[in-house]
Design a protein around this motif. Structure first.
Motif, PDB file in Angstrom:
ATOM      1  N   THR A  22      -2.927 -23.991  19.202  1.00  0.00           N
ATOM      2  CA  THR A  22      -3.424 -25.358  19.058  1.00  0.00           C
ATOM      3  C   THR A  22      -3.896 -25.914  20.393  1.00  0.00           C
ATOM      4  O   THR A  22      -4.848 -26.698  20.428  1.00  0.00           O
ATOM      5  N   GLY A  23      -3.253 -25.490  21.499  1.00  0.00           N
ATOM      6  CA  GLY A  23      -3.723 -25.945  22.809  1.00  0.00           C
ATOM      7  C   GLY A  23      -5.145 -25.488  23.083  1.00  0.00           C
ATOM      8  O   GLY A  23      -5.996 -26.278  23.511  1.00  0.00           O
ATOM      9  N   VAL A  24      -5.424 -24.204  22.806  1.00  0.00           N
ATOM     10  CA  VAL A  24      -6.773 -23.690  23.033  1.00  0.00           C
ATOM     11  C   VAL A  24      -7.786 -24.407  22.145  1.00  0.00           C
ATOM     12  O   VAL A  24      -8.883 -24.797  22.594  1.00  0.00           O
ATOM     13  N   LEU A  25      -7.411 -24.634  20.864  1.00  0.00           N
ATOM     14  CA  LEU A  25      -8.349 -25.285  19.950  1.00  0.00           C
ATOM     15  C   LEU A  25      -8.633 -26.721  20.379  1.00  0.00           C
ATOM     16  O   LEU A  25      -9.769 -27.200  20.267  1.00  0.00           O
ATOM     17  N   LEU A  26      -7.584 -27.403  20.903  1.00  0.00           N
ATOM     18  CA  LEU A  26      -7.789 -28.775  21.389  1.00  0.00           C
ATOM     19  C   LEU A  26      -8.762 -28.793  22.553  1.00  0.00           C
ATOM     20  O   LEU A  26      -9.620 -29.685  22.653  1.00  0.00           O
ATOM     21  N   PHE A  27      -8.685 -27.793  23.430  1.00  0.00           N
ATOM     22  CA  PHE A  27      -9.620 -27.708  24.556  1.00  0.00           C
ATOM     23  C   PHE A  27     -11.056 -27.590  24.052  1.00  0.00           C
ATOM     24  O   PHE A  27     -11.953 -28.295  24.518  1.00  0.00           O
ATOM     25  N   PHE A  28     -11.264 -26.720  23.061  1.00  0.00           N
ATOM     26  CA  PHE A  28     -12.626 -26.534  22.543  1.00  0.00           C
ATOM     27  C   PHE A  28     -13.160 -27.809  21.904  1.00  0.00           C
ATOM     28  O   PHE A  28     -14.310 -28.184  22.133  1.00  0.00           O
ATOM     29  N   THR A  29     -12.329 -28.489  21.089  1.00  0.00           N
ATOM     30  CA  THR A  29     -12.812 -29.704  20.434  1.00  0.00           C
ATOM     31  C   THR A  29     -13.156 -30.784  21.440  1.00  0.00           C
ATOM     32  O   THR A  29     -14.114 -31.521  21.259  1.00  0.00           O
ATOM     33  N   SER A  30     -12.369 -30.868  22.518  1.00  0.00           N
ATOM     34  CA  SER A  30     -12.641 -31.893  23.527  1.00  0.00           C
ATOM     35  C   SER A  30     -13.969 -31.642  24.213  1.00  0.00           C
ATOM     36  O   SER A  30     -14.678 -32.588  24.573  1.00  0.00           O
ATOM     37  N   ILE A  31     -14.340 -30.349  24.391  1.00  0.00           N
ATOM     38  CA  ILE A  31     -15.642 -30.070  24.989  1.00  0.00           C
ATOM     39  C   ILE A  31     -16.764 -30.580  24.092  1.00  0.00           C
ATOM     40  O   ILE A  31     -17.742 -31.160  24.563  1.00  0.00           O
ATOM     41  N   GLY A  32     -16.613 -30.404  22.767  1.00  0.00           N
ATOM     42  CA  GLY A  32     -17.693 -30.795  21.860  1.00  0.00           C
ATOM     43  C   GLY A  32     -17.784 -32.277  21.616  1.00  0.00           C
ATOM     44  O   GLY A  32     -18.761 -32.741  21.026  1.00  0.00           O
ATOM     45  N   ASN A  33     -16.778 -33.055  22.041  1.00  0.00           N
ATOM     46  CA  ASN A  33     -16.782 -34.483  21.726  1.00  0.00           C
ATOM     47  C   ASN A  33     -17.784 -35.234  22.603  1.00  0.00           C
ATOM     48  O   ASN A  33     -17.946 -34.932  23.778  1.00  0.00           O
ATOM     49  N   VAL A  34     -18.485 -36.217  22.016  1.00  0.00           N
ATOM     50  CA  VAL A  34     -19.430 -37.054  22.739  1.00  0.00           C
ATOM     51  C   VAL A  34     -18.944 -38.490  22.625  1.00  0.00           C
ATOM     52  O   VAL A  34     -18.548 -38.922  21.543  1.00  0.00           O
ATOM     53  N   ALA A  35     -18.959 -39.223  23.739  1.00  0.00           N
ATOM     54  CA  ALA A  35     -18.477 -40.606  23.700  1.00  0.00           C
ATOM     55  C   ALA A  35     -19.382 -41.449  22.809  1.00  0.00           C
ATOM     56  O   ALA A  35     -20.594 -41.463  22.970  1.00  0.00           O
ATOM     57  N   GLY A  36     -18.794 -42.124  21.826  1.00  0.00           N
ATOM     58  CA  GLY A  36     -19.572 -42.955  20.918  1.00  0.00           C
ATOM     59  C   GLY A  36     -20.319 -42.194  19.858  1.00  0.00           C
ATOM     60  O   GLY A  36     -21.218 -42.751  19.226  1.00  0.00           O
ATOM     61  N   GLY A  37     -19.980 -40.914  19.666  1.00  0.00           N
ATOM     62  CA  GLY A  37     -20.685 -40.118  18.675  1.00  0.00           C
ATOM     63  C   GLY A  37     -20.144 -40.342  17.275  1.00  0.00           C
ATOM     64  O   GLY A  37     -19.109 -40.959  17.080  1.00  0.00           O
ATOM     65  N   GLU A  38     -20.890 -39.804  16.298  1.00  0.00           N
ATOM     66  CA  GLU A  38     -20.462 -39.881  14.904  1.00  0.00           C
ATOM     67  C   GLU A  38     -20.109 -38.481  14.431  1.00  0.00           C
ATOM     68  O   GLU A  38     -20.537 -37.498  15.034  1.00  0.00           O
ATOM     69  N   PRO A  39     -19.338 -38.360  13.349  1.00  0.00           N
ATOM     70  CA  PRO A  39     -19.103 -37.035  12.771  1.00  0.00           C
ATOM     71  C   PRO A  39     -20.408 -36.403  12.305  1.00  0.00           C
ATOM     72  O   PRO A  39     -21.282 -37.112  11.783  1.00  0.00           O
ATOM     73  N   PRO A  40     -20.596 -35.101  12.498  1.00  0.00           N
ATOM     74  CA  PRO A  40     -21.893 -34.479  12.198  1.00  0.00           C
ATOM     75  C   PRO A  40     -22.118 -34.258  10.708  1.00  0.00           C
ATOM     76  O   PRO A  40     -22.187 -33.137  10.236  1.00  0.00           O
ATOM     77  N   ILE A  41     -22.228 -35.356   9.975  1.00  0.00           N
ATOM     78  CA  ILE A  41     -22.514 -35.274   8.538  1.00  0.00           C
ATOM     79  C   ILE A  41     -23.817 -36.017   8.286  1.00  0.00           C
ATOM     80  O   ILE A  41     -23.932 -37.199   8.612  1.00  0.00           O
ATOM     81  N   PHE A  42     -24.787 -35.321   7.717  1.00  0.00           N
ATOM     82  CA  PHE A  42     -26.085 -35.939   7.457  1.00  0.00           C
ATOM     83  C   PHE A  42     -26.053 -36.594   6.083  1.00  0.00           C
ATOM     84  O   PHE A  42     -25.871 -35.934   5.078  1.00  0.00           O
ATOM     85  N   ILE A  43     -26.245 -37.915   6.053  1.00  0.00           N
ATOM     86  CA  ILE A  43     -26.298 -38.646   4.789  1.00  0.00           C
ATOM     87  C   ILE A  43     -27.755 -38.978   4.509  1.00  0.00           C
ATOM     88  O   ILE A  43     -28.415 -39.609   5.344  1.00  0.00           O
ATOM     89  N   PRO A  44     -28.325 -38.541   3.364  1.00  0.00           N
ATOM     90  CA  PRO A  44     -29.742 -38.784   3.103  1.00  0.00           C
ATOM     91  C   PRO A  44     -30.034 -40.278   2.983  1.00  0.00           C
ATOM     92  O   PRO A  44     -29.278 -41.024   2.372  1.00  0.00           O
TER      93      PRO A  44
END
Lengths: 79, 145, 127
Positions: free
Chosen positions: C45-67
């Motif tokens: 879980t420590g390694v996975l937390l590191f990866f998710t933190s890299i992908g996070n963008v400040a003020g971003g939204e979840p990557p779900i496209f709503i038509p």
């Protein structure tokens, strides 16, 4: 990062140390279940809801049950 | 377990857990979730059934050979859908080039063959989680020798 | 004061490294096999937390496209997909190790690493 994030990280570290220090394996597994649930909340904060859903189902559900099953077949206390 | 309250609550709650799992699987391509998460939820409900009503009743509901067939079947369906893409002139698991109906984005009937893949993965994961728990608590690993 | 601000800004990375080290310490220093498997889980879980933190963008939204909606800034969806695979791998490792623990308990009657090592040494001595 917000204050909620800091609180969750501190909770996670305390839970991990508690898992490492507890002699009773069943208690350690239950603490690990709480750890997984809080980890899924953290992943919701990090904007990846699918990972949060999977972690809540797998980490807090399946893994805990499998550990408890194995503890019921072996011994409960660490020497 | 001879507890009437636990048995009654379990009998009420298991259909809702399974319904939520099916919802997650079927909406895997338009919302968070997918085959693995939904399958893990359905597997958890089957494990709850085993915990409350005992291993004998659970084995009567889902015998081990049936569960083996379901696991291999889910995998085979996944590979078969991939080969359909190969046969229609694309890559393995090709989606758009092979002319699957894409539907309207955002609705449940869309994204070509991805819902079929999600259903196959969900069935396989649910059955795998169930049989893992059965194997760990009843010790068939030992008898195989 | 500056170092505290820096830690607060990068709390996810600090937490990820701390979790990895706690898990590694658990794996290395404990003799009980189930406790070691728990340590492997915490490391994962420590390694996975590191990866998710890299992908996070400040003020971003979840990557779900709503038509029909105008998409804002998405967070990077690639680490999430890697992490889904990572969770599956961690679960597989856990189940495999636990089945081995059950077999070891049936063969030796204990799940303590040191006792198992002594038993193996004794067997070799008698041979």
């Amino acid at each position: 990062m917000g204050i909620v994030n800091v609180i969750i990280i501190v909770f996670l570290i305390v839970c991990a140390i508690a898992v490492a220090r507890t002699r009773d394996l069943l208690s350690a597994v239950i603490i690990f279940s709480a750890y997984s649930l809080m980890m899924s909340v953290l992943w919701l904060l990090l904007k990846s809801p699918d990972v949060a859903l999977t972690e809540a189902a797998v980490g807090a559900g399946i893994t805990t049950i499998l550990f408890v099953a194995v503890i019921s077949r072996t011994r409960r206390y660490e020497k | 377990m001879e507890d009437k309250i636990v048995k009654t609550i379990t009998r009420i709650i298991i259909p809702f857990i399974q319904l939520y799992g099916i919802f997650i699987i079927l909406h895997g391509h338009v919302s968070p979730g997918g085959g693995f998460s939904g399958g893990a939820l359905i597997g958890t409900s089957l494990i709850l059934l085993t915990l409350v009503f005992g291993i004998d009743k659970a084995k009567r509901k889902i015998p081990h050979n049936v569960s083996e067939i379901i696991e291999s079947g889910g995998m085979m369906v996944f590979v078969a859908i991939g080969i359909v893409g190969l046969a229609l002139g694309g890559n393995f698991l090709a989606n758009i080039e092979t002319g699957f109906p894409l539907g309207e984005p955002g609705t449940i009937l869309s994204a070509g063959m991805i819902p079929l893949l999600m259903i196959a993965i969900g069935i396989k994961v649910a059955s795998t989680m169930n049989s893992l728990f059965h194997l760990l608590i009843e010790g068939e690993i030992h008898e195989d020798n | 004061m500056k170092i505290i601000e820096s830690i607060m800004e990068n709390i996810n990375y600090v937490g990820a490294i701390a979790l990895f080290l706690i898990g590694l310490h658990t794996v290395v220093t404990h003799r009980n096999l189930i406790k070691r498997v728990l340590g492997v889980n915490i490391m994962g879980t420590g390694v996975l937390l590191f990866f998710t933190s890299i992908g996070n963008v400040a003020g971003g939204e979840p990557p779900i496209f709503i038509p029909g909606s105008v998409p804002g800034i998405f967070v990077n969806p690639l680490p999430s997909v890697f992490i889904l695979t990572g969770i599956v791998v961690v679960v597989s490792i856990t189940v495999y190790s636990l089945s081995l623990v059950v077999r070891i308990h049936e063969a030796y009657g204990t799940i303590d690493q040191q006792e198992i090592t002594e038993m193996i040494k004794e067997e070799e001595y008698h041979d």
